[in-house]
Design a protein around this motif. Sequence first.
Motif, PDB file in Angstrom:
ATOM      1  N   LEU A   1      41.238 103.142  37.776  1.00  0.00           N
ATOM      2  CA  LEU A   1      39.810 103.250  38.057  1.00  0.00           C
ATOM      3  C   LEU A   1      38.920 102.586  37.006  1.00  0.00           C
ATOM      4  CD1 LEU A   1      39.467 106.898  39.426  1.00  0.00           C
ATOM      5  CD2 LEU A   1      39.827 104.765  40.681  1.00  0.00           C
ATOM      6  N   ALA A   2      39.233 102.795  35.734  1.00  0.00           N
ATOM      7  CA  ALA A   2      38.381 102.253  34.673  1.00  0.00           C
ATOM      8  C   ALA A   2      38.207 100.734  34.761  1.00  0.00           C
ATOM      9  CB  ALA A   2      38.918 102.652  33.306  1.00  0.00           C
ATOM     10  N   PRO A   3      39.271  99.960  35.049  1.00  0.00           N
ATOM     11  CA  PRO A   3      39.092  98.502  35.116  1.00  0.00           C
ATOM     12  C   PRO A   3      38.164  98.044  36.236  1.00  0.00           C
ATOM     13  CG  PRO A   3      41.407  99.061  34.804  1.00  0.00           C
ATOM     14  CD  PRO A   3      40.706 100.336  35.129  1.00  0.00           C
ATOM     15  N   LEU A   4      37.893  98.894  37.222  1.00  0.00           N
ATOM     16  CA  LEU A   4      37.035  98.511  38.351  1.00  0.00           C
ATOM     17  C   LEU A   4      35.573  98.876  38.130  1.00  0.00           C
ATOM     18  CD1 LEU A   4      39.299  99.787  41.287  1.00  0.00           C
ATOM     19  CD2 LEU A   4      39.098  97.432  40.445  1.00  0.00           C
ATOM     20  N   TYR A   5      35.278  99.600  37.070  1.00  0.00           N
ATOM     21  CA  TYR A   5      33.946 100.181  36.913  1.00  0.00           C
ATOM     22  C   TYR A   5      32.838  99.131  36.886  1.00  0.00           C
ATOM     23  CZ  TYR A   5      30.200 103.177  35.076  1.00  0.00           C
ATOM     24  OH  TYR A   5      29.024 103.855  34.896  1.00  0.00           O
ATOM     25  N   GLN A   6      32.944  98.163  36.011  1.00  0.00           N
ATOM     26  CA  GLN A   6      31.870  97.184  35.876  1.00  0.00           C
ATOM     27  C   GLN A   6      31.894  96.141  36.990  1.00  0.00           C
ATOM     28  OE1 GLN A   6      32.654  96.622  31.400  1.00  0.00           O
ATOM     29  NE2 GLN A   6      30.452  96.298  31.547  1.00  0.00           N
ATOM     30  N   SER A   7      33.068  95.712  37.410  1.00  0.00           N
ATOM     31  CA  SER A   7      33.138  94.705  38.469  1.00  0.00           C
ATOM     32  C   SER A   7      32.586  95.247  39.781  1.00  0.00           C
ATOM     33  CB  SER A   7      34.579  94.235  38.668  1.00  0.00           C
ATOM     34  OG  SER A   7      35.424  95.309  39.071  1.00  0.00           O
TER      35      SER A   7
ATOM     36  N   THR B   1      23.492 109.646  27.777  1.00  0.00           N
ATOM     37  CA  THR B   1      23.680 108.203  27.982  1.00  0.00           C
ATOM     38  C   THR B   1      22.543 107.410  27.343  1.00  0.00           C
ATOM     39  OG1 THR B   1      22.632 108.379  30.182  1.00  0.00           O
ATOM     40  CG2 THR B   1      25.048 108.455  30.092  1.00  0.00           C
ATOM     41  N   TYR B   2      21.356 108.003  27.305  1.00  0.00           N
ATOM     42  CA  TYR B   2      20.231 107.358  26.622  1.00  0.00           C
ATOM     43  C   TYR B   2      20.522 107.227  25.127  1.00  0.00           C
ATOM     44  CZ  TYR B   2      15.669 107.063  24.306  1.00  0.00           C
ATOM     45  OH  TYR B   2      14.624 106.698  23.498  1.00  0.00           O
ATOM     46  N   HIS B   3      20.960 108.320  24.520  1.00  0.00           N
ATOM     47  CA  HIS B   3      21.260 108.277  23.087  1.00  0.00           C
ATOM     48  C   HIS B   3      22.400 107.296  22.803  1.00  0.00           C
ATOM     49  CE1 HIS B   3      18.515 111.293  21.785  1.00  0.00           C
ATOM     50  NE2 HIS B   3      19.106 112.305  22.390  1.00  0.00           N
ATOM     51  N   ALA B   4      23.419 107.322  23.640  1.00  0.00           N
ATOM     52  CA  ALA B   4      24.568 106.449  23.414  1.00  0.00           C
ATOM     53  C   ALA B   4      24.169 104.985  23.519  1.00  0.00           C
ATOM     54  CB  ALA B   4      25.665 106.771  24.420  1.00  0.00           C
ATOM     55  N   LEU B   5      23.354 104.665  24.501  1.00  0.00           N
ATOM     56  CA  LEU B   5      22.855 103.296  24.640  1.00  0.00           C
ATOM     57  C   LEU B   5      22.049 102.904  23.403  1.00  0.00           C
ATOM     58  CD1 LEU B   5      21.256 101.774  27.835  1.00  0.00           C
ATOM     59  CD2 LEU B   5      20.201 101.404  25.623  1.00  0.00           C
TER      60      LEU B   5
ATOM     61  N   GLU C   1      27.117  93.549  29.530  1.00  0.00           N
ATOM     62  CA  GLU C   1      28.545  93.471  29.236  1.00  0.00           C
ATOM     63  C   GLU C   1      29.060  94.690  28.480  1.00  0.00           C
ATOM     64  OE1 GLU C   1      29.935  90.817  25.951  1.00  0.00           O
ATOM     65  OE2 GLU C   1      27.865  90.100  25.999  1.00  0.00           O
ATOM     66  N   GLN C   2      28.200  95.378  27.743  1.00  0.00           N
ATOM     67  CA  GLN C   2      28.636  96.566  27.010  1.00  0.00           C
ATOM     68  C   GLN C   2      28.869  97.761  27.929  1.00  0.00           C
ATOM     69  OE1 GLN C   2      29.546  96.638  23.989  1.00  0.00           O
ATOM     70  NE2 GLN C   2      28.681  94.790  23.086  1.00  0.00           N
ATOM     71  N   GLY C   3      28.260  97.756  29.103  1.00  0.00           N
ATOM     72  CA  GLY C   3      28.463  98.832  30.063  1.00  0.00           C
ATOM     73  C   GLY C   3      27.603 100.056  29.849  1.00  0.00           C
ATOM     74  N   MET C   4      26.838 100.093  28.778  1.00  0.00           N
ATOM     75  CA  MET C   4      26.047 101.289  28.495  1.00  0.00           C
ATOM     76  C   MET C   4      24.882 101.444  29.461  1.00  0.00           C
ATOM     77  SD  MET C   4      27.955 102.370  26.226  1.00  0.00           S
ATOM     78  CE  MET C   4      27.052 103.850  25.835  1.00  0.00           C
ATOM     79  N   GLU C   5      24.260 100.338  29.831  1.00  0.00           N
ATOM     80  CA  GLU C   5      23.138 100.448  30.774  1.00  0.00           C
ATOM     81  C   GLU C   5      23.624 100.910  32.141  1.00  0.00           C
ATOM     82  OE1 GLU C   5      22.510  98.147  33.524  1.00  0.00           O
ATOM     83  OE2 GLU C   5      24.494  97.304  33.186  1.00  0.00           O
TER      84      GLU C   5
END
Length: 595
Positions: free
Chosen positions: A54-60, A411-415, A426-430
Amino acid sequence: MHPYTAPLADIRFVLHEVLDVPALYARLPGSDAATRELIDAVLDEGARFVETVLAPLYQSADAEGCHFDPATGAVTTPKGFKAAYAQWVENGWGGLTAPESAGGQNLPETLGAVIKELVDATNLAWGNYPLLSHGAIEALKHFGSDWQKEVFLNRIVSGEWCATMCLTEPHCGSDLGLLKTRAEPGADGSFAVTGTKIFITGGDHDLTDNIVHLVLARLPDAPAGTKGISLFIVPKRKTGRDGVAGEANAVRCGSIEHKMGIHGSATCVMNFDGAQGWLLGEPHRGLMAMFAMMNSARLGVGLQGLGLMDRAYRCALAYSKERLQMRALGGPKFPEKPADPILVHPDVRRMLLTCKALSEGSRALALHGASLLDVIERSSDAAERKQADELLSFLTPIIKACLTEWAVEGTYHALQCFGGHGYIREQGMEQLARDARITTIYEGTTGIQAIDLLARKTLQTQGMGLKHMLTMIVEFCTAQTRNTALAEFVAPLAKAAQDWQQLTLEIGRRAGQNPEEIGAASVDYLFYSGYVVLAYWWARSVATADAGAHPDAFKTAKRETARFYFQRILPRTQTHAAAILSGAGNLMALEAEAF
């Protein structure tokens, strides 16, 4: 995006020690097979699946989104989703907690909740498809007839078919009394369902060739309002008592929404044009069956918030250890490097500790809620089942609303820890931040959960669930009275519990004079409650860690995070209390024309 590694150490700590679920399972009928060894094996395999599939499909999948064909109404999921679902089905994950009579494995809901957290941490959009199937399983399990269970329940459990929940209409959101979809009885015992539903997660897709829609509609003789709503099984392909999925039913996706996040999750407008359906449960009692789905889904969405918050924290932590910027205010920590990692800076630590405190505390709260489900479903003691049901009813809106709101904060703090790089795709945080935002809205907004908690689950029940929670806190504090190592947590926890009770009584008194006080206080009361409940789980976690055979570093981490929570986050209750006690006047005084 940083690779995902499932937080199995903390999950095992919560399951095996804080909650001691092996002991719980050993005494609940039908749960004794869930030994610690089996639990750990399921966790390991679940982690492997989400990390590698599952993780490899998240951003694509987010970049691709779902595809809609207006000519046919067909929806295609992003590349890789269908294959991942096939592996999910092959490994039996969809039936993990389902009854053996339906082809499931009958494992406890607590274990299913852990797997759900891992799924949503790695790919929330994909996880939405099995989420709705789990809810449908609950509705069919409790309200389906024998033939409906044989035809629909068994196939949803196996993963051969998926399911949806169809409530919302264009004019009717949370106010289901305005619902217009109708169902006309047919000569063969089926019903012709006609109407339009919006915001339907997984309304159409290519993961399975049949989708079982559970649709709220009105019969011709239905009374007005919510007391006149029935629930119907409306499959994508006409399916009768013989179990054969035949020709296409008169149900079609009219369009898919273009959303802020969860792009891989198909959010559909569904048009029912005399579609063949079957009554589920009793006429005009559809909300009872639907709430079996909704309560399951609300706990599930709380777990979504937890998963996103935890993953964001772990990404930010890894980045904060790598990113070199400036020197520590007290002098260089890594003089051999051109600059110190940003983890040395107090404000970065503030953000990371906020994420850590909220996510780890939320895990204990959420899994406790799931364990109450197991007691409700399996205990042979009627009094124990009743108490668990009352407590879970009280905790459900807290779990759903607080965990999702904290996910937005986390997620706001992490970003923010990433600085400008967090704003880059590309970082995936947004993406994590965008995905988290919907969790506070679907399956009942935060405002709806707050009203449910205060009006229905507290005032209308004379605080029954609250009393159970306060009893847990008082018993814990009493047991730890002589534990000087825990005094810094026990004293403020006991005070917070006492203040919580008094605040609730004051709200009730004011509501008796002015009902607007309930709506004015509800959201602040929700957060106040959430912070006190989390304080209990943090104090209990420290006590459990101290008593266990853990490395000093583990115990120190728990204690210092709890100290941060008690000193920096729990005081938020004071602001919420002040807002509540300010009354409804400052909200209601301004005339509409003056806004």
